[in-house]
Design an enzyme around this catalytic site. Structure first.
Site, short mmCIF file in Angstrom:
data_model
loop_
_atom_site.label_atom_id
_atom_site.label_comp_id
_atom_site.label_asym_id
_atom_site.label_seq_id
_atom_site.Cartn_x
_atom_site.Cartn_y
_atom_site.Cartn_z
N GLU A 161 0.81 -1.23 0.00
CA GLU A 161 0.00 0.00 0.00
C GLU A 161 0.84 1.28 0.00
OE1 GLU A 161 -2.90 -0.43 3.15
OE2 GLU A 161 -3.80 -2.16 2.18
N GLU A 277 -5.55 -10.64 -1.99
CA GLU A 277 -6.45 -10.46 -0.84
C GLU A 277 -7.91 -10.48 -1.29
OE1 GLU A 277 -5.30 -7.16 1.67
OE2 GLU A 277 -3.18 -7.50 1.30
C1 XIL Z 1 -6.39 -6.62 7.84
C2 XIL Z 1 -6.72 -7.82 8.71
O1 XIL Z 1 -7.54 -8.69 8.00
C3 XIL Z 1 -7.40 -7.38 9.99
O2 XIL Z 1 -7.57 -8.47 10.86
C4 XIL Z 1 -6.58 -6.29 10.68
O3 XIL Z 1 -7.29 -5.80 11.78
C5 XIL Z 1 -6.29 -5.16 9.72
O4 XIL Z 1 -5.66 -5.66 8.57
N1 XIL Z 1 -4.99 -4.75 3.28
C6 XIL Z 1 -3.96 -5.51 3.76
C7 XIL Z 1 -4.19 -6.46 4.88
O5 XIL Z 1 -2.87 -5.49 3.18
O6 XIL Z 1 -3.06 -6.65 5.65
C8 XIL Z 1 -5.36 -6.02 5.75
O7 XIL Z 1 -5.62 -7.02 6.73
C9 XIL Z 1 -6.57 -5.74 4.88
C10 XIL Z 1 -6.30 -4.66 3.88
#
Ligand code: XIL
Length: 524
Positions: A161, A277
């Site tokens: 990100e 994701e």
């Molecule tokens: C999220 C997790 O799923 C949650 O449990 C945590 O509270 C916050 O992070 N983008 C990403 C992931 O790269 O690491 C994130 O994961 C979701 C968005």
């Protein structure tokens, strides 16, 4: 038990086993999920399915949170510029990596450098650090973590990100904000990671970068330009992670199609892609568990898998959660939920079936074979309608499911038109569509492509040519001639072709253009 019963059980069981997601996944790709490794040692009460589904359905894993810096290094180390293994929770690193190895899974490491989920001490201290100190700390951290898991992690998200939500440029307000040159910092992080584990594939990972966009101030455009520059400067980046957190009733076919286009672009830069994701949430009280919404969700999952896992350029896909029981969505996205393929009781939802159906479709069609089973000899002539056998995403790409022409012999949605004199023309072309041909080139050299009987209607149409998925020449433009049925010829000069059997792709960057055939011969 009589023998028939035994046989029946073996048969049914074998059938069920054969149909798990991982057993249906294309051989060179994985289907993964996030896991919460805390659940491993301490199985959730009455939730044995958590483990068993992960083991039976998936061949890829990533820690939902336990590889993030806040969890690996919650306490301030004695000297942040000389870290030792005592400073990090190696137990978390081991748990996931070992589970992956035991279960023959691809393990993704998520993530090294990110602005979120950083330890509090770092957020405070780093504000006072100089640029040099931030580099020094990042180098220490990466070297330690990646070195510790060396050989056990197949894909690392090195930077997560990095692109700002609002500006679509490199992000401000991060703990690494004090570096004098953010792009150089990102580059160095890739270099540190490569050094610590030379065999792992290194990814830049981000959200809302997956849809292709022409606009120069878009996140997608910024990402493509950035990774292209990184490649050109020999920064050790291997791929781009497209997060793909999507919304059920906003996800249109055109968008899914444009993700394919982004993957095409990334492939032609020479990089891999991973869907890192993936989830499709249902929002705004759309009666999230209604049949209708679940059916829509099934179709979206199905289309995404068909297009993305059917794509040569993709290493695999990771679901950001497999069950609605343990999901990040309701905690973080207001009024949203039910994003995953199993429900809160670990029952497969329609979306699960959708994924499976697409995996089966990909299995049926994956092999790309030359039309009439023999490669087209070059020098020679390619009729555009004689593209390879295969399927959407494998031997051709067409935006919709309909053949808009009148020639339907090939039963594909490729739009072919038969003229009254019998000639077959490719029509209704749009940006992002392509056709692929297996060719056999007699000698390495520069070739001219005489594009015979083409028309570009009213816009400047544009195509590019790829060999084995790599862009080999700049884009070629067709000058419009007003009407689609007034044909003319265009000649594209000096296109390099290597000797031997290759796939040749005609990639439409801008349509519409109508094409009949191309004569390929050595340039003078
Ligand atoms: C999220 C997790 O799923 C949650 O449990 C945590 O509270 C916050 O992070 N983008 C990403 C992931 O790269 O690491 C994130 O994961 C979701 C968005």
């Amino acid at each position: 038990m009589n023998i028939y019963k035994t046989l029946l059980i073996i048969l049914v069981f074998g059938q069920l086993k054969a149909q798990t997601l991982k057993s249906l996944s294309p051989q060179d790709k994985y289907i993964g999920t996030i896991v919460n490794t805390n659940f491993f040692d301490n199985p959730l009460k009455n939730e044995k399915q958590y483990d068993s589904i992960i083991k039976s359905q998936f061949n890829g894993i990533v820690a939902e949170n336990n590889y993030k810096m806040a969890i690996l290094m919650p306490n301030q180390p004695k000297d942040p510029f000389h870290l030792t293994l005592k400073d990090i929770n190696t137990g978390y690193l081991d748990k996931l990596a070992n589970f992956g190895i035991q279960n023959k899974m691809i393990v993704r490491g998520h993530c090294l450098i990110w602005q979120n989920q950083v330890p509090q001490w770092l957020s405070i201290l780093s504000k006072k650090w100089t640029s040099k100190q931030i580099y020094a700390f990042a180098k220490q951290y990466i070297t330690l973590v990646v070195g510790y898991t060396k050989g056990k992690i197949q894909e690392w998200d090195v930077v997560n990100e990095g692109i700002d939500d609002r500006t679509a440029k490199l992000r401000a307000n991060t703990w690494y904000n004090n570096v004098t040159n953010k792009q150089d910092f990102i580059n160095q992080c890739f270099i540190y990671t490569r050094k610590a584990d030379p065999k792992a594939l290194l990814f830049y990972n981000d959200f809302s970068i997956e849809g292709f966009q022409e606009k120069e101030d878009s996140r997608n455009h910024f990402m493509l330009t950035m990774v292209k520059n990184m490649r050109n400067h020999k920064i050790p980046i291997d791929g781009v992670g497209l997060q793909c957190h999507l919304v059920n009733n906003q996800l249109e076919d055109g968008y899914i199609f444009s993700i394919g286009r982004t993957i095409d672009e990334i492939s032609s830069i020479g990089l891999k892609c991973s869907i890192t994701e993936f989830d499709i949430r249902i929002c705004n009280n759309q009666n999230a568990s209604s049949r209708e919404q679940l059916e829509i969700q099934k179709q979206k999952y199905q289309k995404m898998i068909l297009l993305l896992l059917g794509h040569k350029g993709v290493t695999g896909i990771t679901f950001w959660g497999f069950t609605d029981k343990h999901s990040w969505i309701p905690n973080i996205m207001q009024n949203c939920g039910n994003a995953h393929i199993y429900d809160t009781n670990y029952n497969p939802k329609p979306a699960y079936e959708g994924v499976r159906e697409s995996l089966k479709a990909i299995q049926r069609y994956t092999k790309q074979k030359p039309f009439l089973n023999s490669p087209i000899k070059i020098p020679g002539t390619i009729e555009f309608e004689n593209y390879d056998y295969g399927s959407k995403g494998i031997s051709f790409m067409d935006r919709d499911e309909i053949n808009n022409g009148n020639f339907i012999d090939r039963k594909d949605p490729v739009d072919l038109i038969q003229e009254s004199n019998g000639t077959i023309i490719l029509g209704y072309t749009e940006a992002g569509e392509w056709l692929s041909y297996t060719i056999n080139v007699a000698t390495t050299g520069l070739y001219d492509f005489d594009i015979l009987n083409c028309s570009a209607e009213t816009n400047n149409a544009q195509i590019r040519i790829e060999i084995d998925g790599i862009r080999i020449a700049h884009s070629f433009t067709f000058i419009p001639n007003g009407s689609w049925s007034t044909y003319k010829n265009e000649i594209f000069h000096n296109i390099p072709l290597p000797k031997g059997i290759h796939t040749l792709k005609f990639y439409i960057e801008k349509g519409p253009v109508n094409l009949d055939k191309t004569k390929i011969h050595l340039s003078k």
